[in-house]
Design a protein around this motif. Structure first.
Motif, PDB file in Angstrom:
ATOM      1  N   GLY A 105       0.930  -1.034   0.147  1.00 39.39           N
ATOM      2  CA  GLY A 105      -0.139   0.160   0.038  1.00 39.39           C
ATOM      3  C   GLY A 105       0.754   1.137   0.102  1.00 39.39           C
ATOM      4  N   VAL A 106       0.369   2.354   0.177  1.00 38.17           N
ATOM      5  CA  VAL A 106       0.709   3.690  -0.044  1.00 38.17           C
ATOM      6  C   VAL A 106       0.440   4.421   1.435  1.00 38.17           C
ATOM      7  CG1 VAL A 106       0.686   6.091  -0.924  1.00 38.17           C
ATOM      8  CG2 VAL A 106       0.654   3.975  -2.352  1.00 38.17           C
ATOM      9  N   ALA A 107       1.424   4.957   1.987  1.00 34.39           N
ATOM     10  CA  ALA A 107       1.306   5.669   3.431  1.00 34.39           C
ATOM     11  C   ALA A 107       1.651   7.090   3.136  1.00 34.39           C
ATOM     12  CB  ALA A 107       2.094   5.118   4.441  1.00 34.39           C
ATOM     13  N   VAL A 108       0.708   7.995   3.780  1.00 38.95           N
ATOM     14  CA  VAL A 108       0.986   9.498   3.619  1.00 38.95           C
ATOM     15  C   VAL A 108       1.159   9.881   4.866  1.00 38.95           C
ATOM     16  CG1 VAL A 108       0.321  11.741   2.913  1.00 38.95           C
ATOM     17  CG2 VAL A 108      -0.007   9.709   1.569  1.00 38.95           C
ATOM     18  N   ILE A 109       2.149  10.566   5.468  1.00 41.25           N
ATOM     19  CA  ILE A 109       2.767  10.783   7.013  1.00 41.25           C
ATOM     20  C   ILE A 109       2.907  12.343   6.979  1.00 41.25           C
ATOM     21  CG2 ILE A 109       3.828  10.192   9.059  1.00 41.25           C
ATOM     22  CD1 ILE A 109       4.200   7.477   7.824  1.00 41.25           C
ATOM     23  N   THR A 110       1.974  13.110   7.585  1.00 39.43           N
ATOM     24  CA  THR A 110       2.702  14.536   7.858  1.00 39.43           C
ATOM     25  C   THR A 110       3.436  14.676   8.917  1.00 39.43           C
ATOM     26  OG1 THR A 110       0.996  15.208   9.008  1.00 39.43           O
ATOM     27  CG2 THR A 110       0.581  15.108   6.754  1.00 39.43           C
ATOM     28  N   GLY A 111       4.210  15.687   9.107  1.00 39.94           N
ATOM     29  CA  GLY A 111       5.332  15.722  10.295  1.00 39.94           C
ATOM     30  C   GLY A 111       6.060  14.544  10.245  1.00 39.94           C
ATOM     31  N   ALA A 112       6.540  14.070   9.204  1.00 40.83           N
ATOM     32  CA  ALA A 112       7.388  12.940   8.935  1.00 40.83           C
ATOM     33  C   ALA A 112       8.823  12.836   9.162  1.00 40.83           C
ATOM     34  CB  ALA A 112       7.223  12.184   7.741  1.00 40.83           C
ATOM     35  N   GLY A 113       9.434  14.404   9.345  1.00 44.90           N
ATOM     36  CA  GLY A 113      10.727  14.550   9.501  1.00 44.90           C
ATOM     37  C   GLY A 113      11.464  14.108  10.908  1.00 44.90           C
ATOM     38  N   LEU A 155     -12.380   7.247  -0.548  1.00 45.82           N
ATOM     39  CA  LEU A 155     -13.548   6.742  -0.696  1.00 45.82           C
ATOM     40  C   LEU A 155     -13.950   6.341  -2.125  1.00 45.82           C
ATOM     41  CD1 LEU A 155     -15.534   9.575   1.353  1.00 45.82           C
ATOM     42  CD2 LEU A 155     -15.424   7.095   1.855  1.00 45.82           C
ATOM     43  N   ALA A 156     -13.457   7.062  -3.243  1.00 46.23           N
ATOM     44  CA  ALA A 156     -13.836   6.809  -4.637  1.00 46.23           C
ATOM     45  C   ALA A 156     -13.080   5.377  -4.820  1.00 46.23           C
ATOM     46  CB  ALA A 156     -13.246   7.802  -5.501  1.00 46.23           C
ATOM     47  N   SER A 157     -11.971   5.057  -4.355  1.00 47.31           N
ATOM     48  CA  SER A 157     -11.309   3.770  -4.618  1.00 47.31           C
ATOM     49  C   SER A 157     -12.229   2.738  -4.113  1.00 47.31           C
ATOM     50  CB  SER A 157      -9.866   3.735  -4.216  1.00 47.31           C
ATOM     51  OG  SER A 157      -9.847   3.468  -2.666  1.00 47.31           O
ATOM     52  N   GLY A 158     -12.854   2.861  -3.047  1.00 48.81           N
ATOM     53  CA  GLY A 158     -13.670   1.694  -2.829  1.00 48.81           C
ATOM     54  C   GLY A 158     -13.004   0.754  -2.061  1.00 48.81           C
ATOM     55  N   LYS A 159     -11.480   0.885  -1.712  1.00 47.08           N
ATOM     56  CA  LYS A 159     -10.671  -0.023  -1.184  1.00 47.08           C
ATOM     57  C   LYS A 159     -10.523   0.178   0.180  1.00 47.08           C
ATOM     58  CE  LYS A 159      -7.550  -0.117  -5.356  1.00 47.08           C
ATOM     59  NZ  LYS A 159      -6.069   0.280  -5.809  1.00 47.08           N
ATOM     60  N   ARG A 160     -10.202  -0.571   0.920  1.00 44.78           N
ATOM     61  CA  ARG A 160     -10.251  -0.922   2.417  1.00 44.78           C
ATOM     62  C   ARG A 160      -9.077   0.456   2.568  1.00 44.78           C
ATOM     63  NH1 ARG A 160      -8.565  -5.665   6.309  1.00 44.78           N
ATOM     64  NH2 ARG A 160      -9.148  -4.884   8.425  1.00 44.78           N
ATOM     65  N   ALA A 161      -9.201   1.195   3.580  1.00 42.53           N
ATOM     66  CA  ALA A 161      -8.003   2.073   3.951  1.00 42.53           C
ATOM     67  C   ALA A 161      -8.195   2.727   5.389  1.00 42.53           C
ATOM     68  CB  ALA A 161      -8.391   3.285   2.960  1.00 42.53           C
ATOM     69  N   TRP A 162      -7.284   3.317   5.835  1.00 42.47           N
ATOM     70  CA  TRP A 162      -7.117   3.909   7.067  1.00 42.47           C
ATOM     71  C   TRP A 162      -6.578   5.327   7.253  1.00 42.47           C
ATOM     72  CZ3 TRP A 162      -5.828  -0.725   5.092  1.00 42.47           C
ATOM     73  CH2 TRP A 162      -6.269  -1.688   5.689  1.00 42.47           C
ATOM     74  N   ILE A 163      -7.359   6.184   8.077  1.00 36.63           N
ATOM     75  CA  ILE A 163      -6.995   7.373   8.351  1.00 36.63           C
ATOM     76  C   ILE A 163      -6.706   7.588   9.816  1.00 36.63           C
ATOM     77  CG2 ILE A 163      -7.653   9.865   8.715  1.00 36.63           C
ATOM     78  CD1 ILE A 163      -9.712   9.104   6.188  1.00 36.63           C
ATOM     79  N   ALA A 164      -5.688   8.184  10.223  1.00 38.16           N
ATOM     80  CA  ALA A 164      -5.143   8.314  11.879  1.00 38.16           C
ATOM     81  C   ALA A 164      -4.870   9.709  11.938  1.00 38.16           C
ATOM     82  CB  ALA A 164      -4.030   7.502  11.987  1.00 38.16           C
ATOM     83  N   ALA A 210      -1.967  15.833  -1.796  1.00 41.50           N
ATOM     84  CA  ALA A 210      -2.892  14.754  -2.373  1.00 41.50           C
ATOM     85  C   ALA A 210      -2.682  14.513  -3.833  1.00 41.50           C
ATOM     86  CB  ALA A 210      -4.252  15.118  -1.982  1.00 41.50           C
ATOM     87  N   ALA A 211      -2.653  15.670  -4.587  1.00 39.50           N
ATOM     88  CA  ALA A 211      -2.582  15.385  -6.152  1.00 39.50           C
ATOM     89  C   ALA A 211      -1.118  14.532  -6.351  1.00 39.50           C
ATOM     90  CB  ALA A 211      -2.609  16.732  -6.733  1.00 39.50           C
ATOM     91  N   ILE A 212      -0.080  15.087  -5.835  1.00 39.15           N
ATOM     92  CA  ILE A 212       0.977  14.550  -6.195  1.00 39.15           C
ATOM     93  C   ILE A 212       1.405  13.277  -5.723  1.00 39.15           C
ATOM     94  CG2 ILE A 212       3.602  14.646  -5.691  1.00 39.15           C
ATOM     95  CD1 ILE A 212       3.450  17.821  -5.611  1.00 39.15           C
ATOM     96  N   THR A 213       0.636  12.865  -4.490  1.00 40.43           N
ATOM     97  CA  THR A 213       0.491  11.415  -4.130  1.00 40.43           C
ATOM     98  C   THR A 213       0.081  10.620  -5.264  1.00 40.43           C
ATOM     99  OG1 THR A 213       0.871  12.198  -1.759  1.00 40.43           O
ATOM    100  CG2 THR A 213      -0.103   9.897  -2.094  1.00 40.43           C
ATOM    101  N   HIS A 214      -1.095  11.025  -5.416  1.00 33.64           N
ATOM    102  CA  HIS A 214      -2.013  10.046  -6.555  1.00 33.64           C
ATOM    103  C   HIS A 214      -1.384   9.986  -7.831  1.00 33.64           C
ATOM    104  CE1 HIS A 214      -5.404   9.111  -8.985  1.00 33.64           C
ATOM    105  NE2 HIS A 214      -5.773   8.222  -7.687  1.00 33.64           N
ATOM    106  N   GLU A 215      -0.808  11.008  -8.286  1.00 39.95           N
ATOM    107  CA  GLU A 215      -0.024  10.996  -9.443  1.00 39.95           C
ATOM    108  C   GLU A 215       1.038  10.147  -9.359  1.00 39.95           C
ATOM    109  OE1 GLU A 215       2.483  14.187 -12.528  1.00 39.95           O
ATOM    110  OE2 GLU A 215       0.976  14.904 -11.136  1.00 39.95           O
ATOM    111  N   THR A 216       1.932  10.135  -8.416  1.00 42.18           N
ATOM    112  CA  THR A 216       3.062   9.163  -8.376  1.00 42.18           C
ATOM    113  C   THR A 216       2.694   7.871  -7.953  1.00 42.18           C
ATOM    114  OG1 THR A 216       4.250  11.318  -7.609  1.00 42.18           O
ATOM    115  CG2 THR A 216       5.190   9.256  -7.114  1.00 42.18           C
ATOM    116  N   PHE A 217       1.934   7.579  -6.778  1.00 39.39           N
ATOM    117  CA  PHE A 217       1.664   6.219  -6.378  1.00 39.39           C
ATOM    118  C   PHE A 217       0.248   5.643  -6.600  1.00 39.39           C
ATOM    119  CE2 PHE A 217       5.496   7.364  -3.017  1.00 39.39           C
ATOM    120  CZ  PHE A 217       6.467   6.805  -3.964  1.00 39.39           C
ATOM    121  N   GLY A 218      -0.679   6.432  -6.838  1.00 40.35           N
ATOM    122  CA  GLY A 218      -1.803   6.122  -7.010  1.00 40.35           C
ATOM    123  C   GLY A 218      -2.630   6.123  -5.707  1.00 40.35           C
ATOM    124  N   ASP A 219      -3.649   5.013  -5.547  1.00 37.53           N
ATOM    125  CA  ASP A 219      -4.623   5.164  -4.410  1.00 37.53           C
ATOM    126  C   ASP A 219      -3.806   5.104  -2.913  1.00 37.53           C
ATOM    127  OD1 ASP A 219      -6.716   5.334  -5.922  1.00 37.53           O
ATOM    128  OD2 ASP A 219      -7.096   3.121  -6.076  1.00 37.53           O
TER     129      ASP A 219
END
Length: 284
Positions: A11-19, A134-143, A78-87
């Protein structure tokens, strides 16, 4: 890899404050689970260092300079992430700052910055990413990273504490909204206990000496008692994978805070601080 954590593999993980801190630890651990990771932060030097270390392990990493105080920056992320890695599989709205000072002494600009990062950064992180998830319809997680401070009260840290209360209530409402949509998206509120991060080192502090003293007390407490960001991640990520809403680094401490808060509210008690904390602040 534990059975629970296997849900993140590929999967793809997006993490803010990741430094640094918890965000850095989560990024490293997500990579170890076979995820591609997106590191979002404003501290580019630190974040690039983390990215290089993760890439050395063979993981695809994307670094995006992101000031979460700006909604358009999260749209761009969000746009860069989707363009680069997808859902997106896992979104962790983790970025936050600490601000110390009496409420009437903090400049308006510092109030706005603190609340925009700590509260609006979470809100607009969800707003920017949830439609695609939501549009992907895939199981996902928001924390969303709140704090045990979101279950308590503390002077001098008022701007931080109220922001963490807001993140907790936002996450609870988001959980219910995902239920209403029958969406396969799990929502978690992360309530870290003592974790040795840079939050007090990087904190903004008003001029009153009491603020500096309080900040030093809190910094010393985290340095002496806090677990590392990596250890915090090892405790946090499996709970997110398991779909738990309440995610804690220190379950007993979290439960104590929750019980104290419940008692305080049910008794309509006046706000008060423990005697030992008052003594530590020189007020006992």
């Amino acid at each position: 890899m534990s059975q629970d954590m296997a849900v993140f593999k590929g999967g793809v993980a997006v993490i803010t404050g990741a430094g640094s801190g918890i965000g850095e630890g989560l990024a490293r651990l997500a990579a170890k689970q076979g995820m591609r990771v997106v590191l979002a932060d404003v501290a580019m030097e630190r974040t690039e260092r983390v990215a290089q270390e993760i890439r050395a392990g063979g993981t695809d990493v994307l670094v995006v300079h992101t000031d979460v105080a700006e909604p358009e920056a999260l749209d761009r992320l969000a746009a860069i992430t989707h363009e680069t890695f997808g859902d997106v599989t896992l979104l962790v709205n983790n970025a936050g700052i600490e601000t110390l000072g009496y409420v009437w002494e903090l400049p308006a600009a510092l109030w706005e910055k603190t609340l925009n990062i700590n509260i609006n950064g979470v809100i607009h992180g969800v707003r920017a990413f949830a439609p695609g998830m939501l549009a992907s319809g895939k199981r996902a997680w928001i924390a969303n990273t709140s704090s045990i401070g979101g279950l308590g009260i503390m002077p001098i840290q008022t701007s931080y504490v109220l922001s963490k209360h807001a993140v907790l209530s936002f996450s609870e409402c988001l959980y219910l909204e995902m239920q209403m949509k029958r969406a396969p998206i799990h929502v978690s509120a992360i309530l870290p206990g003592p974790v040795a991060t840079r939050i007090f080192e990087d904190s903004k502090t008003a001029e009153d000496p009491m603020n500096a003293n309080h900040g030093q007390i809190m910094h010393n407490m985290l340095a002496s008692e806090g677990i590392s960001g990596d250890e915090a991640a090892e405790r946090i990520l499996p709970q997110i994978a398991a779909g738990k809403f309440w995610v804690s680094t220190h379950p007993e401490v979290t439960r104590e805070f929750a019980n104290n808060r419940a008692s305080h509210l049910s008794n309509l008690a006046d706000p008060a601080l423990p005697a030992e904390l008052l003594a530590g602040m020189g007020l006992g």
